[in-house]
Design an enzyme around this catalytic site. Sequence first.
Site, mmCIF file in Angstrom:
data_model
loop_
_atom_site.group_PDB
_atom_site.id
_atom_site.type_symbol
_atom_site.label_atom_id
_atom_site.label_comp_id
_atom_site.label_asym_id
_atom_site.label_seq_id
_atom_site.Cartn_x
_atom_site.Cartn_y
_atom_site.Cartn_z
ATOM 1 N N ALA A 142 0.835 -1.217 0.000
ATOM 2 C CA ALA A 142 0.000 0.000 0.000
ATOM 3 C C ALA A 142 0.865 1.262 0.000
ATOM 4 C CB ALA A 142 -0.898 0.009 1.235
ATOM 5 N N GLY A 144 0.114 1.260 -3.241
ATOM 6 C CA GLY A 144 -0.026 0.545 -4.509
ATOM 7 C C GLY A 144 0.734 1.148 -5.682
ATOM 8 N N GLU A 163 -0.499 -6.278 2.287
ATOM 9 C CA GLU A 163 -0.350 -5.076 3.126
ATOM 10 C C GLU A 163 -0.900 -5.395 4.512
ATOM 11 O OE1 GLU A 163 0.969 -1.867 3.097
ATOM 12 O OE2 GLU A 163 0.122 -1.815 5.110
ATOM 13 N N CYS A 266 12.613 4.338 1.357
ATOM 14 C CA CYS A 266 12.721 5.747 0.956
ATOM 15 C C CYS A 266 13.384 6.551 2.073
ATOM 16 C CB CYS A 266 11.366 6.305 0.559
ATOM 17 S SG CYS A 266 10.092 6.060 1.780
HETATM 18 C C1 LIG Z 1 7.011 2.030 1.957
HETATM 19 S S1 LIG Z 1 5.391 1.548 2.255
HETATM 20 C C2 LIG Z 1 4.989 0.691 0.765
HETATM 21 C C3 LIG Z 1 4.706 1.587 -0.396
HETATM 22 C C4 LIG Z 1 4.173 0.837 -1.600
HETATM 23 N N1 LIG Z 1 5.052 -0.245 -1.983
HETATM 24 C C5 LIG Z 1 3.969 1.745 -2.801
HETATM 25 O O1 LIG Z 1 4.842 1.838 -3.675
HETATM 26 O O2 LIG Z 1 2.898 2.384 -2.878
HETATM 27 C C6 LIG Z 1 5.567 0.226 3.369
HETATM 28 C C7 LIG Z 1 4.267 -0.452 3.711
HETATM 29 O O3 LIG Z 1 4.561 -1.580 4.546
HETATM 30 C C8 LIG Z 1 3.465 -1.770 5.413
HETATM 31 N N2 LIG Z 1 3.892 -2.663 6.506
HETATM 32 C C9 LIG Z 1 4.378 -2.339 7.731
HETATM 33 N N3 LIG Z 1 4.659 -3.448 8.433
HETATM 34 C C10 LIG Z 1 4.359 -4.503 7.634
HETATM 35 C C11 LIG Z 1 4.402 -5.902 7.784
HETATM 36 N N4 LIG Z 1 4.845 -6.459 8.923
HETATM 37 N N5 LIG Z 1 4.003 -6.679 6.772
HETATM 38 C C12 LIG Z 1 3.559 -6.141 5.613
HETATM 39 N N6 LIG Z 1 3.486 -4.814 5.399
HETATM 40 C C13 LIG Z 1 3.880 -4.007 6.399
HETATM 41 C C14 LIG Z 1 3.113 -0.358 5.833
HETATM 42 O O4 LIG Z 1 1.798 -0.291 6.342
HETATM 43 C C15 LIG Z 1 3.294 0.401 4.519
HETATM 44 O O5 LIG Z 1 2.072 0.490 3.833
#
Ligand SMILES: C[S@@+](CC[C@H](N)C(=O)[O-])C[C@H]1O[C@@H](n2cnc3c(N)ncnc32)[C@H](O)[C@@H]1O
Length: 338
Positions: A142, A144, A163, A266
Site C-alpha cells: 500500500a 499501490g 499489506e 525511501c
Molecule cells: C514504503 S510503504 C509501501 C509503499 C508501496 N510499496 C507503494 O509503492 O505504494 C511500506 C508499507 O509496509 C506496510 N507494513 C508495515 N509493516 C508490515 C508488515 N509487517 N508486513 C507487511 N506490510 C507491512 C506499511 O503499512 C506500509 O504500507
Amino acid sequence: MVLTLLKAKPERKLAKQICKVVLDHFEKQYSKELGDAWNTVRDILTSPSCWQYAVLLNRFNYPFELEKNLHLKGYHSLFQGSLPYYPQSMKCYLSRTPHRMPSERHQVGNLKQYYLLNAASLLPVLALELRDGEKVLDLCAAPGGKSLALLQCAYPGYLHCNEYDSLRLRWLRQTLESFIPQPLVNVIKVSELDGREMGNAQPETFDKVLVDAPCSNDRSWLFSSDSQKAACRISQRRNLPLLQIELLRSAIKALRPGGLLVYSTCTLSKAENQDVISEVLNSYSNIMPVDIKEMARACSHDFTFAPTGQECGLLVIPDKGKAWGPMYFAKLKKSWTT
Ligand SMILES: C[S@@+](CC[C@H](N)C(=O)[O-])C[C@H]1O[C@@H](n2cnc3c(N)ncnc32)[C@H](O)[C@@H]1O
C-alpha cells in the site's frame, strides 16, 4: 478534456512546517553518512517548492492527448531506452522544474489516466525485470504505486499484493480499482498478512519478490506536525532494521530458487539500507548480490546517486533539478543450491 484538466486547478501552495527535532536528528546522522552531499539533500528535502512529480501514464487508459501536452510543457520521457531492461509499455514523464500536475479524481466506470510519483520509485520496480507470465509478490504494497508500476511493465501470471495495515489495504484496493481493468484486478490476489508470515504461508512460490519495506520515510517524517510523536519515533527508529530483516527473511523463503528479489526503502539511513542487506548476505549462503551499477550509469542523466559501497545497492539522493529520492534499492538472487 485533458487541456481542461491541466488548467483546472491552480497549483496549491504547500504550507508544510519542518519539524526541528527531526531535522536536528537527520543533521547529525546524515552529515556523517553522506558528507558534503547532505547539504544539498537537506536544502531540497526542506523546500517542498523544489519537489518534482513524475507522471506515470496508465497503459490501460492511455492519455494520448495528455502525452502531447506534457511534451509541450517541456516534460521528457524518463530513461528513453537507456536501461538494459526497459519495457516499452512503461511511459513516465518528468520535468526539470517543480511543476505538479493536478491529481485525477476517481470517476466510476473510468480508469484513471496517470499517477503522480517520485520518479525514483520506478527504479526498484525496473530492477525486478518483470516478464509476462511470472509470479510476483509485492510484500508491502500500500498504497499501490509500485504494484501499479509493475503492471505497466508486464502481465504477470500471478500478482500477490500484501499489506499489513487494514486502512492502507483499503487505499491499495482503491488504487488497483482506479487504474487496472476489472478482469486483471480479478487475478490479483490481495492479502492482509504480516509480511513476516508470507514465507511460511507460500514457500518457494514466486519468481520475483519486491520488499518495499516500512522505513523512516525521511521526506514525510521531516514535516511531522507533532514534535512529541516525532521524538518518540526517533527512539523507535532503532527497531526498524530488525523488522526489515525479518521481512526480507520471509521474502527469501517465499522466493523460488533462481528467483530475484528487490529490497527498497525511501530513507537515506545506512542502518535501514546497506546494513540490512549486508546482514542478509552474510547470513545466507544461497543469496547472491546482483550487480546493478550499470543501472546507475544508464540513468545518471535523470538521477543523482550517492556511493553505497555495494555493487548490488544504489541510493538515489535529491539534487537540484533532480529532486528524486531518497530511494535505496538492492537486488538479490536466490541460487539453485543451498
Ligand atoms: C514504503 S510503504 C509501501 C509503499 C508501496 N510499496 C507503494 O509503492 O505504494 C511500506 C508499507 O509496509 C506496510 N507494513 C508495515 N509493516 C508490515 C508488515 N509487517 N508486513 C507487511 N506490510 C507491512 C506499511 O503499512 C506500509 O504500507
